[in-house]
Design an enzyme around this catalytic site. Structure first.
Site, PDB file in Angstrom:
ATOM      1  N   TYR A  25       0.713  -1.380  -0.019  1.00 23.72           N
ATOM      2  CA  TYR A  25       0.008  -0.074  -0.055  1.00 23.72           C
ATOM      3  C   TYR A  25       0.818   1.388   0.017  1.00 23.72           C
ATOM      4  CZ  TYR A  25      -3.391  -3.489   1.794  1.00 23.72           C
ATOM      5  OH  TYR A  25      -4.426  -4.434   2.046  1.00 23.72           O
ATOM      6  N   TRP A  54      -4.164   6.179   2.338  1.00 28.45           N
ATOM      7  CA  TRP A  54      -5.390   5.531   2.460  1.00 28.45           C
ATOM      8  C   TRP A  54      -6.074   6.566   3.471  1.00 28.45           C
ATOM      9  CZ3 TRP A  54      -2.399   2.401  -0.532  1.00 28.45           C
ATOM     10  CH2 TRP A  54      -3.060   1.619  -1.227  1.00 28.45           C
ATOM     11  N   TRP A  80      -9.148   5.822   5.774  1.00 24.68           N
ATOM     12  CA  TRP A  80      -9.358   5.436   7.303  1.00 24.68           C
ATOM     13  C   TRP A  80      -8.130   5.034   7.695  1.00 24.68           C
ATOM     14  CZ3 TRP A  80     -12.401   0.623   9.355  1.00 24.68           C
ATOM     15  CH2 TRP A  80     -12.247  -0.400   8.658  1.00 24.68           C
ATOM     16  N   TYR A  90       1.490  -0.993  -6.737  1.00 23.71           N
ATOM     17  CA  TYR A  90      -0.014  -1.124  -6.409  1.00 23.71           C
ATOM     18  C   TYR A  90      -1.009  -0.928  -7.715  1.00 23.71           C
ATOM     19  CZ  TYR A  90      -4.529  -0.436  -4.398  1.00 23.71           C
ATOM     20  OH  TYR A  90      -5.846  -0.696  -3.947  1.00 23.71           O
ATOM     21  N   GLY A 107     -13.983  -1.016   3.341  1.00 28.29           N
ATOM     22  CA  GLY A 107     -12.978  -1.453   4.171  1.00 28.29           C
ATOM     23  C   GLY A 107     -12.736  -2.792   4.392  1.00 28.29           C
ATOM     24  N   ASP A 142     -13.143  -5.629   2.521  1.00 27.84           N
ATOM     25  CA  ASP A 142     -13.044  -5.974   1.159  1.00 27.84           C
ATOM     26  C   ASP A 142     -13.883  -7.391   0.839  1.00 27.84           C
ATOM     27  OD1 ASP A 142     -11.490  -3.713   1.466  1.00 27.84           O
ATOM     28  OD2 ASP A 142      -9.937  -4.693   0.347  1.00 27.84           O
ATOM     29  N   ARG A 201      -5.216 -13.307   1.193  1.00 27.53           N
ATOM     30  CA  ARG A 201      -5.825 -12.333   0.319  1.00 27.53           C
ATOM     31  C   ARG A 201      -7.051 -12.413  -0.430  1.00 27.53           C
ATOM     32  NH1 ARG A 201      -4.658  -6.907   0.633  1.00 27.53           N
ATOM     33  NH2 ARG A 201      -5.057  -6.605  -1.492  1.00 27.53           N
ATOM     34  N   TYR A 210      -7.589 -12.212   5.016  1.00 27.15           N
ATOM     35  CA  TYR A 210      -8.042 -10.911   5.141  1.00 27.15           C
ATOM     36  C   TYR A 210      -9.196 -10.507   5.955  1.00 27.15           C
ATOM     37  CZ  TYR A 210      -7.405  -6.539   2.589  1.00 27.15           C
ATOM     38  OH  TYR A 210      -7.249  -5.214   2.117  1.00 27.15           O
ATOM     39  N   TRP A 211     -10.391 -10.518   5.349  1.00 24.96           N
ATOM     40  CA  TRP A 211     -11.652  -9.989   6.137  1.00 24.96           C
ATOM     41  C   TRP A 211     -12.494 -11.126   6.417  1.00 24.96           C
ATOM     42  CZ3 TRP A 211     -11.979  -5.522   9.219  1.00 24.96           C
ATOM     43  CH2 TRP A 211     -10.957  -4.660   8.755  1.00 24.96           C
ATOM     44  N   GLU A 264      -0.701  -6.392   9.759  1.00 25.36           N
ATOM     45  CA  GLU A 264      -2.135  -6.052   9.458  1.00 25.36           C
ATOM     46  C   GLU A 264      -3.221  -6.511   9.930  1.00 25.36           C
ATOM     47  OE1 GLU A 264      -2.471  -6.399   5.010  1.00 25.36           O
ATOM     48  OE2 GLU A 264      -4.156  -5.190   4.814  1.00 25.36           O
TER      49      GLU A 264
HETATM   50  C1  DGY Z   1      -6.471  -3.413  -1.505  1.00 26.49           C
HETATM   51  O1  DGY Z   1      -6.013  -3.102  -2.341  1.00 26.49           O
HETATM   52  O2  DGY Z   1      -6.523  -4.509  -1.047  1.00 26.49           O
HETATM   53  C2  DGY Z   1      -7.361  -2.301  -0.802  1.00 26.49           C
HETATM   54  O3  DGY Z   1      -8.188  -2.860   0.563  1.00 26.49           O
HETATM   55  C3  DGY Z   1      -8.378  -1.655  -1.597  1.00 26.49           C
HETATM   56  O4  DGY Z   1      -8.481  -0.110  -1.137  1.00 26.49           O
END
Ligand code: DGY
Length: 421
Positions: free
Chosen positions: A31, A35, A37, A83, A164, A166, A198, A349-350, A393
């Site tokens: 990243y 960004w 937030w 990116y 946020g 994703d 991811r 990830y989420w 992260e």
């Molecule tokens: C990413 O690229 O993984 C971000 O979460 C998108 O903003």
């Protein structure tokens, strides 16, 4: 030096290492820009060591504010090849600096209020908050106008990146209604992080389709509303906005007019009633506007109405009971997806991992609503993750292993602001 002090020093090193001159990248490689937030939550960490630098983070973020009040999720202050998608692919109208074309959970007003209330340099803080207030108001008006055209009290999101979270499993069903892109594009994220941590390729193909669609519609709010195949009432964004509206109201009391205060009060009243639509009897859940159905995948964001102060004592106690139940199944709370849900994946990830920033918000919410003991447990779990694993992260709620980017700014900031205090 105590272990706690050594950890705090490490957190400071991370912020300084990720500082790119007034703005902080979340982590190198993965990243490389500012960004939305991330910037706000990272400013809370800066405030503990350098107050002017914290304010600078916010003013640099607002360099990206669009004329209509959209605060973009990425501000591309300088080019980077590490990116995708970058500024050319977004093709957004704001060009100095270039930005993406969607927003992100609106933490800024909350951050500005916290920076102001905790400032040692009172005069500097007053001046900075007064300068940011009109821009914050513009941004909140954008959410309530562009993303709630029917004045329902809840705002809509058109892209998983905007929430946020994703690849949260709640987005699987609405994302299935989005076609995959037919454009070839690079997965640059996989050059930095293992694919098992991811979003899947099928998710990414749809993220990219949505960007292409929005670009073709010139990011016009009415066209997005008519045409976006992905439309969700995200409990996370809505709770974070409801909290931020209250914080903006406090700022309006100092820097705004009576009419502005009344305008913000009306938003808060609207949200109070509308949130009942998201309560399922056990936890708060997001809602699919296209299919008109509840997105029944409990996760950490379902506790965030506490952070917005939207829960009475009885509901806070019920949520604390649920958090305890999850804690019996895991070593570390709060998982992004409930551990007994079939889509729970502890590394991806989420879809399961613990995030320090969400833990801060959830713990703040429990404390605010009278469940201090639960707040303390979440803080202790977060401190243990940072001490045992480092400033990653996100973290595996079972093993505590760290995933995604390492040396991560908002994780370090949450250590300084909260978990290591
Ligand atoms: C990413 O690229 O993984 C971000 O979460 C998108 O903003």
């Amino acid at each position: 030096m105590s272990e706690q002090q050594a950890l705090r020093e490490r957190a400071v090193e991370i912020l300084r290492g990720n500082d790119r001159g007034g703005y902080t990248i979340p982590t190198a490689g993965l990243y490389p820009f500012q960004w939305n937030w991330d910037a706000g939550l990272t400013a809370l960490g800066w405030a503990r060591i350098d107050e002017p630098r914290a304010w600078r983070e916010m003013s640099r973020l607002f360099e990206g504010l669009w004329d209509d009040g959209l605060l973009p999720h990425i501000v591309f202050h300088v080019p980077s090849e590490s990116y995708f998608p970058g500024p050319e692919f977004w093709g957004a109208p704001h060009q100095r600096p270039p930005t993406s074309g969607i927003s992100q959970p609106p933490v800024s007003a909350t951050v500005v209020r916290l920076l102001l209330d905790s400032a040692r340099d009172r005069d500097g803080a007053e001046a900075n908050a007064a300068a940011l207030y009109p821009q914050l108001l513009r941004h909140h008006r954008w959410w309530h106008r562009a993303r709630d055209p029917g004045r329902t009290g809840l705002v809509v999101s058109y892209h998983p990146w905007e929430t946020g979270r994703d690849n949260h499993p709640a987005w699987d069903a609405p994302l299935a209604a989005v076609p995959p892109t037919t454009t070839a594009y690079p997965r640059r994220d996989l050059q930095h992080v293992d694919g098992s941590q991811r979003p899947r390729q099928s998710d990414y193909d749809r993220y990219i389709y949505l960007v292409e669609l929005f670009r073709s519609l010139d990011y016009a709010p009415d066209k997005l509303h008519a045409r976006s195949p992905f439309q969700v009432l995200d409990v996370g964004i809505n709770a974070i906005l409801a909290r931020a509206d209250r914080d903006l109201r406090a700022l309006a009391g100092r820097f705004g007019t009576a009419a502005e205060q009344a305008e913000i009060d009306a938003w808060t009243q609207g949200a109070q009633a509308a949130f009942e639509r998201l309560w399922d009897g056990t936890i708060y859940q997001s809602h699919d506007l296209r299919a008109e159905r509840r997105l029944a995948v409990p996760g950490s964001a379902g506790f965030l109405p506490l952070y917005a102060g939207l829960c009475d004592r009885e509901r806070a106690t019920a949520l604390a009971r649920l958090a305890r139940r999850w804690g019996e199944q895991l070593r570390y709370r709060v998982p992004s997806t409930a551990p007994d849900h079939p889509d729970f994946e502890p590394r991806r990830y989420w879809r399961g991992p613990v995030w320090a920033i969400v833990n801060w918000m959830v713990a703040d919410g429990f404390a605010r609503c009278g469940e201090q003991a639960t707040a303390e447990c979440i803080k202790a779990d977060t401190a243990a993750l940072l001490a045992n694993t480092g400033f990653y992260e996100y973290f595996d709620p079972q093993s505590g292993a760290g995933y995604g980017g390492g040396a991560f700014s908002w994780t370090a900031a949450m250590g300084l602001h909260w978990a290591l205090n």
